[in-house]
Design a protein around this motif. Structure first.
Motif, short mmCIF file in Angstrom:
data_model
loop_
_atom_site.label_atom_id
_atom_site.label_comp_id
_atom_site.label_asym_id
_atom_site.label_seq_id
_atom_site.Cartn_x
_atom_site.Cartn_y
_atom_site.Cartn_z
N PRO A 6 -3.51 -13.26 4.78
CA PRO A 6 -4.93 -13.43 5.16
C PRO A 6 -5.27 -12.89 6.54
CG PRO A 6 -4.06 -15.44 4.17
CD PRO A 6 -2.89 -14.54 4.40
N ASP A 7 -4.33 -13.01 7.49
CA ASP A 7 -4.58 -12.55 8.85
C ASP A 7 -3.81 -11.28 9.17
OD1 ASP A 7 -2.10 -13.70 8.70
OD2 ASP A 7 -2.22 -14.74 10.63
N GLY A 8 -3.34 -10.56 8.15
CA GLY A 8 -2.56 -9.35 8.38
C GLY A 8 -3.43 -8.11 8.44
N ALA A 9 -2.78 -6.96 8.29
CA ALA A 9 -3.50 -5.68 8.31
C ALA A 9 -4.35 -5.56 7.05
CB ALA A 9 -2.50 -4.53 8.39
N LYS A 10 -5.56 -5.09 7.20
CA LYS A 10 -6.46 -4.93 6.06
C LYS A 10 -6.38 -3.53 5.45
CE LYS A 10 -8.29 -9.03 6.28
NZ LYS A 10 -8.00 -10.03 5.22
N VAL A 11 -5.60 -2.66 6.08
CA VAL A 11 -5.51 -1.27 5.61
C VAL A 11 -4.06 -0.93 5.30
CG1 VAL A 11 -5.93 1.15 6.18
CG2 VAL A 11 -7.54 -0.61 6.96
N LEU A 12 -3.83 -0.39 4.12
CA LEU A 12 -2.52 0.12 3.73
C LEU A 12 -2.66 1.62 3.53
CD1 LEU A 12 0.45 -0.38 2.75
CD2 LEU A 12 -0.51 -0.60 0.44
N VAL A 13 -1.88 2.40 4.27
CA VAL A 13 -1.87 3.86 4.12
C VAL A 13 -0.60 4.23 3.38
CG1 VAL A 13 -2.10 6.07 5.29
CG2 VAL A 13 -3.06 4.02 6.34
N ALA A 14 -0.75 4.85 2.22
CA ALA A 14 0.41 5.01 1.33
C ALA A 14 0.42 6.37 0.66
CB ALA A 14 0.39 3.92 0.26
N THR A 15 1.62 6.75 0.23
CA THR A 15 1.77 7.90 -0.66
C THR A 15 1.74 7.38 -2.10
OG1 THR A 15 4.18 7.67 -0.62
CG2 THR A 15 3.17 9.12 1.04
N ASP A 16 2.04 8.24 -3.04
CA ASP A 16 1.99 7.84 -4.45
C ASP A 16 3.04 6.80 -4.82
OD1 ASP A 16 -0.19 9.35 -5.04
OD2 ASP A 16 0.92 11.07 -5.83
N VAL A 17 3.93 6.44 -3.89
CA VAL A 17 4.89 5.38 -4.16
C VAL A 17 4.15 4.06 -4.41
CG1 VAL A 17 5.25 4.58 -1.78
CG2 VAL A 17 7.11 4.43 -3.43
N ALA A 18 2.92 3.95 -3.91
CA ALA A 18 2.13 2.73 -4.11
C ALA A 18 1.12 2.87 -5.25
CB ALA A 18 1.37 2.38 -2.83
N LEU A 76 -5.64 8.35 -11.56
CA LEU A 76 -5.96 7.13 -12.29
C LEU A 76 -5.13 5.95 -11.80
CD1 LEU A 76 -6.24 8.68 -15.87
CD2 LEU A 76 -8.12 7.76 -14.49
N HIS A 77 -3.85 6.19 -11.53
CA HIS A 77 -3.00 5.08 -11.11
C HIS A 77 -3.28 4.68 -9.66
CE1 HIS A 77 -0.61 4.48 -14.68
NE2 HIS A 77 -0.52 5.78 -14.82
N ARG A 78 -3.55 5.65 -8.81
CA ARG A 78 -3.99 5.30 -7.45
C ARG A 78 -5.25 4.44 -7.51
NH1 ARG A 78 -4.41 10.68 -3.71
NH2 ARG A 78 -2.22 11.11 -3.23
N SER A 79 -6.23 4.94 -8.27
CA SER A 79 -7.52 4.24 -8.36
C SER A 79 -7.35 2.84 -8.94
CB SER A 79 -8.49 5.05 -9.23
OG SER A 79 -8.68 6.35 -8.71
N GLY A 80 -6.35 2.67 -9.79
CA GLY A 80 -6.12 1.38 -10.44
C GLY A 80 -5.64 0.29 -9.52
N ARG A 81 -5.45 0.57 -8.22
CA ARG A 81 -5.09 -0.50 -7.28
C ARG A 81 -6.30 -1.38 -6.96
NH1 ARG A 81 -1.02 -1.15 -9.02
NH2 ARG A 81 -1.60 0.51 -10.46
#
Length: 499
Positions: free
Chosen positions: A293-305, A330-335
């Motif tokens: 809840p109090d962590g980073a709100k942004v995750l910067v990732a490659t396709d591993v995520a 499609l899989h990126r968007s599916g997050r």
């Protein structure tokens, strides 16, 4: 409203699901559970975020509990194969409360970490193993695990395993499980050889296909933001990252993900990265920060995520770099827009990328016009919503100070014996004098330093006491290590044969 208990799920497991906030099944779970609970082989097809994990976890745990299996060291009775570490961890996390409710143990097996813990868990006895194919086959070869007692086998994201080239390994693993066991295969598509697995290993499977993998998600809104230059793109990315809710930014390369996360954090927007260069401990730590809840709100990732990362409340996915092919899109968007929640997907497009992006969106069956925007556009402002307050980046000690703190060693002997390390010289304020030409070096213990040697010493600030590595073009004659060889050559009589 249908409940899990209505579908025949035992009370302890249904109660565990209710405690997790999952009182009623999703469509794919409701359709597959009657067949999976009865022991039939099932082929389930549905796009990402449709609830496939519980669709196989609930019947797997239920049937093992009803079978009253006896736990044996290194001989699990259920196996789930996953293409990635992140997805394996997510599956185990979802399955553990259900298994605990009926006294079953779950463990994970994947590469990228030492196998000691996995080996210990298997030898202590695990009823359910969630594994990535490569590490599992390695442990099988070492005779640490046997699949002879496996009664239920699940293949999750089988199409992604095919994309990663795992099908030969998966085939060998499935062949090592008893032929009469129940097998469940869940996949968005049946291309790249997945259909061959179905024909060989599933017996008269019941197929449940809710929708095609490219069918639109009603709660997902797509946007294409066209920008005129990389400068405008940089400003737009920062603006999109500045909201209060969770968001995932996808980049093409590992270097870009790391660089962007660091840049956003320095600008008051805490961000963590996720990519293949991180250790498993680093991945777990960053994902935990993103989910907190109090962590980073942004995750910067490659396709591993792009698969296997599920965090509640991701309201925005940004394709900072458009992906290479439509399945990744499609899989990126599916997050986002998962499990009935709403979400937005933004693709940022430079002028030279527009032609390729149009073709990609057409293959993904996404119909959305491109909008020319800047970071100050009204559509961007509306999408971002409330901005998160500025947060100071954590203070990181300078390399010289870090070197001083390690064991209180302000000065160190170098590998040549007697030469002071660059960390010690920097602490004494004398390193600047060696950045000039070769004549500016000081003699420390009777041996002159060349400019190359000084530069090498300065590079060792973050790696104190490291041994210098010389290429064939290095000036060895200027270092103390080469001096004894010169003396030996000088003492050999002229014309004498070499030793």
């Amino acid at each position: 409203m249908t409940t899990f208990a209505d579908l025949g799920v035992p009370t302890p497991i249904a109660d565990a699901l209710t405690a997790e906030g999952k009182a009623s099944p999703f469509p794919i779970q409701e359709k597959t559970l009657p067949d999976t609970l009865s022991g039939r082989d099932v082929l389930g097809r549905g796009k990402t975020g449709s609830g496939k994990t519980l669709a196989f976890s609930v019947p797997l745990v239920t049937r093992l509990a009803q079978a009253c299996v006896r736990r044996k060291p290194g001989r699990p009775t259920a196996l789930v194969l996953s293409p990635t570490r992140e997805l394996a961890t997510q599956i185990a996390t979802a399955m553990e409360p259900l298994a605990a409710a009926v006294g079953l143990r779950v463990t994970t097996v994947f590469g990228g970490v030492k196998q000691t813990r996995q080996e210990s868990a298997l030898r202590a006895g695990a009823d359910i193993v969630v594994a990535c194919p490569g590490r599992l086959e390695d442990l099988m070869r070492q005779r640490i695990v046997s699949l002879d007692d496996v009664q239920i086998t699940v293949l999750d994201e089988a199409d992604h395993m095919a994309d990663l080239g795992f099908l030969p390994v998966v085939t060998r693993i499935l062949a090592a499980t008893p032929a009469g066991g129940q097998r469940l295969l869940f996949s968005a598509t049946l291309d790249n050889g997945v259909d061959k697995l179905v024909k060989r290993f599933l017996t008269k499977p019941v197929t449940h296909s809710l929708e095609d993998a490219t069918s639109p998600v009603a709660q997902m809104t797509h946007h294409v933001f066209r920008v005129a230059s990389t400068t405008e793109k940089t400003a737009l990315v920062k603006e999109l990252a500045s909201g209060t809710g969770r968001r995932i930014l996808f980049t093409r390369t590992k270097h870009q993900a790391k660089k962007l996360a660091k840049k956003l954090t320095a600008e008051g927007i805490p961000a963590v990265d996720l990519h293949g260069n991180l250790s498993q401990a680093q991945r777990d730590r960053n994902l935990a920060s993103f989910a907190a809840p109090d962590g980073a709100k942004v995750l910067v990732a490659t396709d591993v995520a792009a698969r296997g990362v599920h965090v509640d409340g991701v309201e925005l996915v940004v394709h900072v770099d458009p992906p290479a092919e439509h399945k990744a899109y499609l899989h990126r968007s599916g997050r986002t827009a998962r499990a009935g929640s709403a979400g937005d997907v933004v693709t940022i497009c430079l002028p030279e990328q527009w032609g390729d992006l149009r073709k990609l969106l057409q293959k993904a069956a996404i119909k959305v016009p491109g909008q020319q925007v800047t970071a100050q556009s009204d559509v961007v402002d509306e999408l971002v919503g409330e901005r998160a307050p500025y947060r100071e980046a954590p203070v990181v000690a300078a390399p010289q100070q870090q070197a001083k703190k390690q064991g209180g060693q302000g000065r160190r002997r170098s590998s040549q014996g007697g030469a002071r390390s660059s960390a010690g010289h920097s602490a004494g304020g004398r390193s600047g004098g060696r950045r000039g030409g070769s004549g500016s070096g000081r003699s420390g213990s009777g041996r002159g330093r060349s400019a190359a040697a000084s530069g090498q010493s300065e590079q060792q600030t973050s790696r104190p006491a490291a041994k210098p590595v010389y290429s064939s073009s290095s000036a060895k004659a200027d270092t103390g290590a080469a001096a004894p060889r010169r003396r030996r050559r000088a003492s050999r009589p002229a014309g004498a044969p070499r030793g």
